[in-house]
Each structure stands twice: as C-alpha cells, then as structure tokens.
Motif scaffolding. Structure first.
Motif, PDB file in Angstrom:
ATOM      1  N   TRP A  15      13.142 -37.978 -96.664  1.00 30.41           N
ATOM      2  CA  TRP A  15      12.481 -39.137 -97.270  1.00 30.41           C
ATOM      3  C   TRP A  15      11.014 -38.864 -97.575  1.00 30.41           C
ATOM      4  CZ3 TRP A  15      14.699 -38.821 -92.483  1.00 30.41           C
ATOM      5  CH2 TRP A  15      13.844 -38.815 -91.391  1.00 30.41           C
ATOM      6  N   SER A  16      10.363 -38.058 -96.720  1.00 29.98           N
ATOM      7  CA  SER A  16       8.962 -37.718 -96.976  1.00 29.98           C
ATOM      8  C   SER A  16       8.850 -36.742 -98.146  1.00 29.98           C
ATOM      9  CB  SER A  16       8.319 -37.122 -95.724  1.00 29.98           C
ATOM     10  OG  SER A  16       8.181 -38.105 -94.723  1.00 29.98           O
ATOM     11  N   GLU A  17       9.843 -35.866 -98.276  1.00 26.33           N
ATOM     12  CA  GLU A  17       9.851 -34.977 -99.437  1.00 26.33           C
ATOM     13  C   GLU A  17      10.020 -35.781-100.724  1.00 26.33           C
ATOM     14  OE1 GLU A  17      11.955 -31.243 -99.306  1.00 26.33           O
ATOM     15  OE2 GLU A  17      12.316 -31.469 -97.156  1.00 26.33           O
ATOM     16  N   ILE A  18      10.868 -36.800-100.671  1.00 29.75           N
ATOM     17  CA  ILE A  18      11.045 -37.675-101.829  1.00 29.75           C
ATOM     18  C   ILE A  18       9.731 -38.376-102.152  1.00 29.75           C
ATOM     19  CG2 ILE A  18      12.187 -39.772-102.656  1.00 29.75           C
ATOM     20  CD1 ILE A  18      14.645 -38.895-101.033  1.00 29.75           C
ATOM     21  N   LYS A  19       9.038 -38.860-101.101  1.00 27.74           N
ATOM     22  CA  LYS A  19       7.757 -39.529-101.313  1.00 27.74           C
ATOM     23  C   LYS A  19       6.766 -38.591-101.988  1.00 27.74           C
ATOM     24  CE  LYS A  19       4.836 -39.775 -97.993  1.00 27.74           C
ATOM     25  NZ  LYS A  19       4.132 -40.087 -96.735  1.00 27.74           N
ATOM     26  N   LEU A  20       6.689 -37.351-101.525  1.00 24.80           N
ATOM     27  CA  LEU A  20       5.756 -36.397-102.120  1.00 24.80           C
ATOM     28  C   LEU A  20       6.111 -36.111-103.575  1.00 24.80           C
ATOM     29  CD1 LEU A  20       5.266 -33.886 -99.163  1.00 24.80           C
ATOM     30  CD2 LEU A  20       3.516 -35.346-100.192  1.00 24.80           C
ATOM     31  N   ALA A  21       7.409 -36.028-103.857  1.00 27.97           N
ATOM     32  CA  ALA A  21       7.829 -35.826-105.243  1.00 27.97           C
ATOM     33  C   ALA A  21       7.411 -37.013-106.106  1.00 27.97           C
ATOM     34  CB  ALA A  21       9.346 -35.624-105.311  1.00 27.97           C
ATOM     35  N   CYS A  22       7.553 -38.220-105.562  1.00 27.98           N
ATOM     36  CA  CYS A  22       7.118 -39.420-106.284  1.00 27.98           C
ATOM     37  C   CYS A  22       5.622 -39.377-106.529  1.00 27.98           C
ATOM     38  CB  CYS A  22       7.480 -40.669-105.484  1.00 27.98           C
ATOM     39  SG  CYS A  22       9.240 -41.032-105.376  1.00 27.98           S
ATOM     40  N   ILE A  23       4.866 -39.043-105.492  1.00 25.14           N
ATOM     41  CA  ILE A  23       3.408 -38.989-105.616  1.00 25.14           C
ATOM     42  C   ILE A  23       3.004 -38.004-106.705  1.00 25.14           C
ATOM     43  CG2 ILE A  23       1.313 -38.198-104.446  1.00 25.14           C
ATOM     44  CD1 ILE A  23       2.439 -39.484-101.890  1.00 25.14           C
ATOM     45  N   TYR A  24       3.639 -36.844-106.717  1.00 26.79           N
ATOM     46  CA  TYR A  24       3.324 -35.844-107.745  1.00 26.79           C
ATOM     47  C   TYR A  24       3.599 -36.408-109.141  1.00 26.79           C
ATOM     48  CZ  TYR A  24       3.488 -31.687-110.654  1.00 26.79           C
ATOM     49  OH  TYR A  24       3.277 -30.781-111.656  1.00 26.79           O
ATOM     50  N   ASN A  25       4.756 -37.047-109.304  1.00 26.39           N
ATOM     51  CA  ASN A  25       5.107 -37.599-110.615  1.00 26.39           C
ATOM     52  C   ASN A  25       4.125 -38.681-111.045  1.00 26.39           C
ATOM     53  OD1 ASN A  25       7.345 -35.946-110.917  1.00 26.39           O
ATOM     54  ND2 ASN A  25       8.745 -37.422-110.003  1.00 26.39           N
ATOM     55  N   TYR A  26       3.725 -39.546-110.096  1.00 22.08           N
ATOM     56  CA  TYR A  26       2.822 -40.636-110.431  1.00 22.08           C
ATOM     57  C   TYR A  26       1.446 -40.108-110.796  1.00 22.08           C
ATOM     58  CZ  TYR A  26       6.461 -43.192-107.872  1.00 22.08           C
ATOM     59  OH  TYR A  26       7.648 -43.676-107.430  1.00 22.08           O
ATOM     60  N   LEU A  27       0.945 -39.146-110.002  1.00 25.00           N
ATOM     61  CA  LEU A  27      -0.381 -38.597-110.281  1.00 25.00           C
ATOM     62  C   LEU A  27      -0.393 -37.828-111.599  1.00 25.00           C
ATOM     63  CD1 LEU A  27      -1.507 -37.335-106.753  1.00 25.00           C
ATOM     64  CD2 LEU A  27      -2.128 -39.467-107.903  1.00 25.00           C
ATOM     65  N   SER A  28       0.690 -37.120-111.869  1.00 26.42           N
ATOM     66  CA  SER A  28       0.791 -36.390-113.134  1.00 26.42           C
ATOM     67  C   SER A  28       0.822 -37.358-114.302  1.00 26.42           C
ATOM     68  CB  SER A  28       2.055 -35.519-113.130  1.00 26.42           C
ATOM     69  OG  SER A  28       2.174 -34.796-114.337  1.00 26.42           O
ATOM     70  N   ALA A  29       1.586 -38.440-114.151  1.00 32.62           N
ATOM     71  CA  ALA A  29       1.643 -39.452-115.210  1.00 32.62           C
ATOM     72  C   ALA A  29       0.266 -40.071-115.421  1.00 32.62           C
ATOM     73  CB  ALA A  29       2.659 -40.530-114.845  1.00 32.62           C
ATOM     74  N   TYR A  30      -0.412 -40.393-114.327  1.00 30.64           N
ATOM     75  CA  TYR A  30      -1.744 -40.999-114.421  1.00 30.64           C
ATOM     76  C   TYR A  30      -2.701 -40.073-115.160  1.00 30.64           C
ATOM     77  CZ  TYR A  30      -6.286 -42.850-113.031  1.00 30.64           C
ATOM     78  OH  TYR A  30      -7.565 -43.329-113.061  1.00 30.64           O
ATOM     79  N   SER A  31      -2.719 -38.798-114.793  1.00 29.76           N
ATOM     80  CA  SER A  31      -3.627 -37.846-115.418  1.00 29.76           C
ATOM     81  C   SER A  31      -3.377 -37.743-116.916  1.00 29.76           C
ATOM     82  CB  SER A  31      -3.470 -36.472-114.762  1.00 29.76           C
ATOM     83  OG  SER A  31      -4.294 -35.521-115.395  1.00 29.76           O
ATOM     84  N   ASN A  32      -2.111 -37.709-117.302  1.00 29.12           N
ATOM     85  CA  ASN A  32      -1.783 -37.612-118.722  1.00 29.12           C
ATOM     86  C   ASN A  32      -2.144 -38.886-119.476  1.00 29.12           C
ATOM     87  OD1 ASN A  32      -0.121 -35.037-119.657  1.00 29.12           O
ATOM     88  ND2 ASN A  32       0.410 -35.435-117.524  1.00 29.12           N
ATOM     89  N   ILE A  33      -1.893 -40.037-118.863  1.00 31.58           N
ATOM     90  CA  ILE A  33      -2.210 -41.309-119.509  1.00 31.58           C
ATOM     91  C   ILE A  33      -3.712 -41.435-119.740  1.00 31.58           C
ATOM     92  CG2 ILE A  33      -2.244 -43.812-119.177  1.00 31.58           C
ATOM     93  CD1 ILE A  33       0.398 -43.418-117.557  1.00 31.58           C
ATOM     94  N   ILE A  34      -4.498 -41.149-118.703  1.00 34.27           N
ATOM     95  CA  ILE A  34      -5.947 -41.319-118.797  1.00 34.27           C
ATOM     96  C   ILE A  34      -6.568 -40.302-119.747  1.00 34.27           C
ATOM     97  CG2 ILE A  34      -8.108 -41.216-117.504  1.00 34.27           C
ATOM     98  CD1 ILE A  34      -6.538 -43.733-117.010  1.00 34.27           C
TER      99      ILE A  34
END
Length: 347
Positions: free
Chosen positions: A12-31
C-alpha cells in the motif's frame, strides 16, 4: 556515516509513492505549460530519500528521490527531515542532482516550514507534500502554507495508520489532556470530539466515523481557501483503510487535471452502475435548472471525495440528453459532447 534506507514498506505504501510520483509529475507539467518561469516543491517529511520494499526486498525511491527525477524539474526543492541520519542521506542524494536547486532543512516540519515559506514569494506556485508517518502534522503549519496564494497541498491524512490510535474506545479508557491537545493541533479545532464521543457510545460505525473525521479536516481546508479538493482512499491488501491522500487547491483547473490521476485504477469506477450513479447525482442536483453549463456542473460537483472526473460529468450529461431529461438551448449540428459554453435545461 550510517546508511539509512528507510523502514520497510508494504504494497500500500508503494502504491502511495506511485500516486505521489504521478501527481507531482502531473503538477510539474501543468504548471510549466501554463508559462510559469519558476515553481517549487516542498517535502515536509522527507525520510532518507529511499525505502525498502517488503515484497521485493529491494531499495526503492522515496518521495524526495521521486520528485528529483521528475521532468520538467521543479525550480527549487525544499526538503525537511527531523532525523539526523536520514538528513545526512538526503545530503548524499543532493550530490547526485547537483544541477538542481535543493535546500535541506533539518528539524521538525512544523517549525522548518515557517523558514521555507520565507524563501517563497507570494506569486510563485508551489506544491507541498505533507506525508507524516504519524500525527506529526499540525494544523498551524497548513495555515501558514495557506497564506501563500499559489500554494497547493498533497497531504497524507493518516487516520487509519496513526490518528485513530489516539482515540481509545475500551471501557475505562479515555483521552488524556496531552492527547486531546495533540488532536486539536492536528485538526485545528475541536470538531473531532463529538465524533469521538459517538464512537465511544458505539452509536456510529468505524467507517462512518472515519468519514466524519475526514469531513472535519476537509472543511478546515476549505476554510483556509482551498475550495477544490480530491481524496483517494488508500487501502492495504485486505482492503482495509490505511490513509487518505488529499489534493487541495484554489484552482479548479488544477483539480480537473489532477483528478484524472486520482481516479486512475479505482475499482469502483469499473462497476456496472458507475455511469448511472453519476447521472442520477447530476440530475438530482440540477433538476429544474435553466441555462446551465458544463462549467456550472463542474463548479458545483467536481470537488469532493467521489471518484468522478471531468469526462464522467460530460458522459452524465450525454446520458441525460439521451433520456430526454436534458435539452440544449442552442444545439450544434452533430455535436455529441458538451463544451463549457454549451447551455442546456434539465427537466
């Protein structure tokens, strides 16, 4: 120097880290696509930069290492860690990314964040990842971050992992004064206390109580100006709740993009009645409405704990139109979807 690769983490923590990576990557691209020349990242509970997987028995990247690998990179990275050994590991990690602007703050996140915020001008967008292992994130810290208008938050609300452990339910046990004060610091108010009393009386279920605690937290975020939010309920391999990931923003456009990533992989979206449920929800909310638009629907309904994204709302409007419960005011030839400028009535 002692090597610290973080504690062993489960699936579950690995899933969380994968989510965090996806969200941060999306944020960086959006901004970056929005044309901002600089935008920052704060990791409030960084760890050592690495973790060890219980499943594969291998070292995997933690939140800071993941954030540093994102392209396009953030303009500046502010990394906070209390443990001296872990902070030393972060210094080693920093050397591997010498071209990036990385500043490491050693100390309690609640104190060090104040120092970090002094480095950020009000007009600079940034996202703060606040992922405590226990109830170590205090509301006052979130309040300080909210004073920066371009701030966005990605918070791990560790109710199942930590916060509920401060709330004993066994007969004869209760919350002592220090614990009560800690819970007030976490929630920013005494709003959690009536829910706890209901649980002690066993008048509500654990699941209902958990949702009520989350609602108190979300209402607090809205009160700080984070009007738009999304929530992901992360569970372990036995489908038991562990913690919530919360994305909070003042910008609905940002939520629209991030929501796509929040709902990815959710099994509830694959049920037979998913489209029917959102269609009914939209209809019940707007029945009798005149001169409505996709924008008015999204403004009212996109933010929340549900798993609906923008395309789902478009699909719901299409379904309502097929059922003749929605009538376009100015129909366009061969138009099968809805743009934000399309106006319609719902019968």
């Amino acid at each position: 120097m002692k090597k610290v690769f973080g504690k062993k983490i489960g699936k579950w923590s690995e899933i969380k880290l994968a989510c965090i990576y996806n969200y941060l990557s999306a944020y960086s691209n959006i901004i970056s696509r929005a044309g901002y020349k600089e935008y920052f990242f704060i990791d409030g509970f960084a760890g050592s930069g690495f973790c060890t997987s219980k499943i594969a028995s291998k070292t995997i990247r933690g939140s800071t290492a993941l954030a540093l690998s994102i392209n396009p990179p953030f303009s500046r990275y502010f990394v906070i860690e209390l443990d001296e050994n872990k902070a030393a590991e972060l210094e080693e990690l920093k050397k591997l990314f010498s071209k990036l602007s990385i500043e490491i703050f050693k100390g309690d996140c609640n104190a060090e964040t104040v120092k970090v915020l002094k480095e950020i001008n009000n007009g600079v967008p940034f996202i703060a990842l606040l992922d405590p292992q226990a109830g170590d994130l205090y509301w006052n810290t979130i309040m300080k971050i909210s004073e920066k208008y371009k701030a966005e938050l990605l918070i791990n609300f560790p109710f199942g992992m930590a916060i509920n452990r401060y709330m004993p339910l066994l007969e004869g046990k209760t919350i002592d004064a220090d614990t009560r004060e800690k819970l007030i610091k976490i929630f920013g108010s005494e709003g959690w206390e009536p829910i706890y009393q209901e649980r002690r009386k066993m008048t509500i279920s654990p699941a209902i109580a958990r949702e009520k605690y989350l609602d108190v937290y979300l209402q607090g975020l809205k009160g700080l100006g984070f009007k738009y939010y999304a929530v992901k309920n992360l569970k372990n391999t036995r489908n038991v709740h562990i913690y919530y990931l919360i994305f909070a923003t003042r910008n609905r456009r940002g939520l629209e993009k991030m929501k796509d990533h929040f709902v990815e992989g959710e099994l509830e979206r694959q049920t037979l009645f998913f489209l029917q449920d959102i269609t009914n929800a939209v209809y019940n909310e707007f029945v009798g409405g005149r001169s409505l638009s996709l924008d008015s629907v999204l403004e009212k309904m996109l933010s929340g704990k549900h798993l609906y994204r923008v395309q789902d709302f478009k699909d719901a409007l299409i379904s309502l139109e097929k059922d003749k419960r929605l009538v376009r005011i100015n129909p366009r030839p061969r138009c099968r979807s809805f743009n934000e400028g399309d106006l319609f009535n719902i019968k």
